[in-house]
Write a protein that holds these residues in place. Structure first.
Motif, PDB file in Angstrom:
ATOM      1  N   ILE A  20      -2.795   1.623  -4.570  1.00  0.00           N
ATOM      2  CA  ILE A  20      -3.332   0.541  -3.739  1.00  0.00           C
ATOM      3  C   ILE A  20      -3.860  -0.581  -4.615  1.00  0.00           C
ATOM      4  CG2 ILE A  20      -5.139  -0.069  -2.080  1.00  0.00           C
ATOM      5  CD1 ILE A  20      -5.003   2.874  -1.110  1.00  0.00           C
ATOM      6  N   ARG A  41      -2.257  -3.413   5.575  1.00  0.00           N
ATOM      7  CA  ARG A  41      -1.721  -2.054   5.499  1.00  0.00           C
ATOM      8  C   ARG A  41      -2.628  -1.129   4.681  1.00  0.00           C
ATOM      9  NH1 ARG A  41       2.491  -5.136   3.570  1.00  0.00           N
ATOM     10  NH2 ARG A  41       2.449  -3.989   1.575  1.00  0.00           N
ATOM     11  N   THR A  42      -3.871  -1.579   4.477  1.00  0.00           N
ATOM     12  CA  THR A  42      -4.768  -0.892   3.556  1.00  0.00           C
ATOM     13  C   THR A  42      -6.106  -0.588   4.220  1.00  0.00           C
ATOM     14  OG1 THR A  42      -3.764  -2.090   1.703  1.00  0.00           O
ATOM     15  CG2 THR A  42      -5.915  -1.078   1.301  1.00  0.00           C
ATOM     16  N   ARG A  43      -6.666   0.570   3.931  1.00  0.00           N
ATOM     17  CA  ARG A  43      -8.018   0.884   4.391  1.00  0.00           C
ATOM     18  C   ARG A  43      -9.018   0.057   3.589  1.00  0.00           C
ATOM     19  NH1 ARG A  43      -8.074   5.717   7.358  1.00  0.00           N
ATOM     20  NH2 ARG A  43      -6.137   6.934   7.189  1.00  0.00           N
ATOM     21  N   THR A  79     -11.365  -1.293  -1.572  1.00  0.00           N
ATOM     22  CA  THR A  79     -10.207  -0.488  -1.225  1.00  0.00           C
ATOM     23  C   THR A  79     -10.533   0.984  -1.487  1.00  0.00           C
ATOM     24  OG1 THR A  79      -9.295  -0.884  -3.434  1.00  0.00           O
ATOM     25  CG2 THR A  79      -8.524  -2.308  -1.645  1.00  0.00           C
ATOM     26  N   GLN A  80      -9.665   1.854  -0.986  1.00  0.00           N
ATOM     27  CA  GLN A  80      -9.945   3.290  -1.024  1.00  0.00           C
ATOM     28  C   GLN A  80     -10.191   3.824  -2.426  1.00  0.00           C
ATOM     29  OE1 GLN A  80      -7.735   7.354   0.658  1.00  0.00           O
ATOM     30  NE2 GLN A  80      -6.972   5.345   1.256  1.00  0.00           N
ATOM     31  N   ALA A 143      -3.119   0.932   8.468  1.00  0.00           N
ATOM     32  CA  ALA A 143      -3.079   1.513   7.127  1.00  0.00           C
ATOM     33  C   ALA A 143      -1.935   2.508   7.012  1.00  0.00           C
ATOM     34  CB  ALA A 143      -4.408   2.194   6.812  1.00  0.00           C
TER      35      ALA A 143
END
Length: 391
Positions: A20, A41-43, A79-80, A143
């Protein structure tokens, strides 16, 4: 509070925690539109005091910081891969880029992603740009799921990594990092919600009881497990895998004294196991003479994820969670002889239970998804199943 997980360096260059952050660094060169498309598209996570997160029906406002370089006020998100170490009083709320646009503070004009780290991006948040965030969110599908995410700074080898890898199926299903015991599994609110339903865990005491049950394989289905155990015992006595008729006769004898419901479930379990073993062979994931002898993988794999959920919910601390994961690893090594066997046991339990509840036709999507995850974990060169010895 310090952010960034300190994934480390290679040759003096920072190593991105996950793909990511690598993708974000690449997207920055494409400008705001490329970054927003990726973020959709990302947590994304915002830091929240646990005291505020526990107030029923109230959501804390977005935090704001002042960027030292530009002097601008920004809303920081992570981000994660960049979530910091676990802390008892600080938790994280997951937000989408679309939700950020809808609750954005009127007087802030910048979104700061991973601020102060090598994987940072600053995004224009003026009112006309917020509309593009909403559109990107609507078109993205949310996500990403069904992906293998590895934290380069997390355990990659040894007993703890082995134990965490037992939970990789669900991590892949949900698009979460598999090798982390940290600040969140998914996010604080959903971690607590998932423990309440479907697990029925509202507090720490119930969590410890439920985890103990999973470690004893008490939730996977006693009848289904009994059917497989009957075949395993018969195979040991015969020195070969019994025929379908021999197995069926042995199950009938083993369950003769049980009630009618158990006998009916046993009969369906035998049919479902036979069906899916044939499917496994046809799909090339089970040897012609191979078989699945236990469904313990389902309880053990879920146990690791329950530990991670409880850590995210603050029902335990990292040291306790680590000890529990290590214990689950020991139990898995006693029940299986390889990653492939463990993974097939997990896959079988998933589809058999779905077929039992809803019928084989309804279980077909579960079968296809589980098979894809099994292949990813067994075949991907970055998978823990390829890089961590089973024993």
């Amino acid at each position: 509070m310090k952010t960034g997980n300190g994934a480390g360096t290679a040759g003096g260059t920072a190593v991105a925690p996950t793909e990511i952050e690598r993708a974000l660094s690449a997207a920055v060169a494409g400008g705001d539109d490329a970054v927003v498309e990726l973020l959709a598209r990302t947590r994304l996570y915002v830091l929240v005091a646990r005291l505020h997160a526990d107030i029923p029906g109230w959501t804390a406002p977005l935090p704001a910081i002042r960027d030292e370089v530009s002097g601008r006020t920004c809303v920081p998100v992570l981000t994660q891969g960049m979530l910091p170490p676990w802390h008892p009083e600080w938790v994280f709320r997951e937000v989408s880029i679309g939700e950020l646009a809808r609750i954005w503070p009127y007087d802030v004009r910048r979104l700061a992603v991973n601020h102060g780290t090598p994987y940072a991006a600053t995004v224009d948040a003026r009112p006309k740009r917020l509309k593009t965030w909403v559109r990107a969110d609507e078109h993205s599908g949310g996500a990403r799921r069904g992906v293998l995410l590895t934290d380069a700074g997390g355990p990659l080898h040894g007993p703890l990594a082995h134990g965490l890898a037992l939970g990789a199926h669900l991590a892949v299903t949900n698009g979460l990092i598999w090798n982390r015991l940290g600040a969140a599994y998914e996010n604080y609110a959903s971690d607590r919600a998932r423990l309440r339903s479907p697990w029925g865990i509202p507090h720490r005491a119930e969590y410890r009881d439920r985890l103990a049950s999973l470690m004893k394989n008490q939730l996977v289905g006693r009848v289904q497990e009994g059917v497989l155990r009957t075949r395993h015992t018969l195979a040991h006595r015969l020195g070969r895998t019994p025929t379908r008729e021999e197995w069926s006769d042995a199950v009938a004898r083993a369950f003769a004294a049980r009630d009618a419901d158990d006998r009916a479930v046993a009969d369906r379990a035998l049919r479902h196991v036979t069906l899916y073993e044939e499917r496994f062979r046809a799909d090339g994931v089970l040897a012609p003479e191979g078989r699945v002898d236990t469904l313990a993988a389902f309880d053990l794999g879920r146990a690791v994820n329950v530990v991670r959920l409880a850590l995210g919910a603050r029902y335990g601390d990292p040291h306790e969670a680590e000890q529990d994961v290590l214990r689950v690893g020991e139990l898995a090594r006693a029940a299986y002889s390889s990653w492939a066997d463990f993974s097939l046991g997990y896959l079988m339990a998933r589809v058999v239970h779905r077929a039992e509840d809803d019928g084989p036709e309804a279980a077909e999507p579960t079968y296809r998804q589980s098979l894809a995850e099994h292949r990813l974990l067994i075949q991907d060169p970055t998978s823990p199943y390829r890089n961590i010895p089973w024993s």
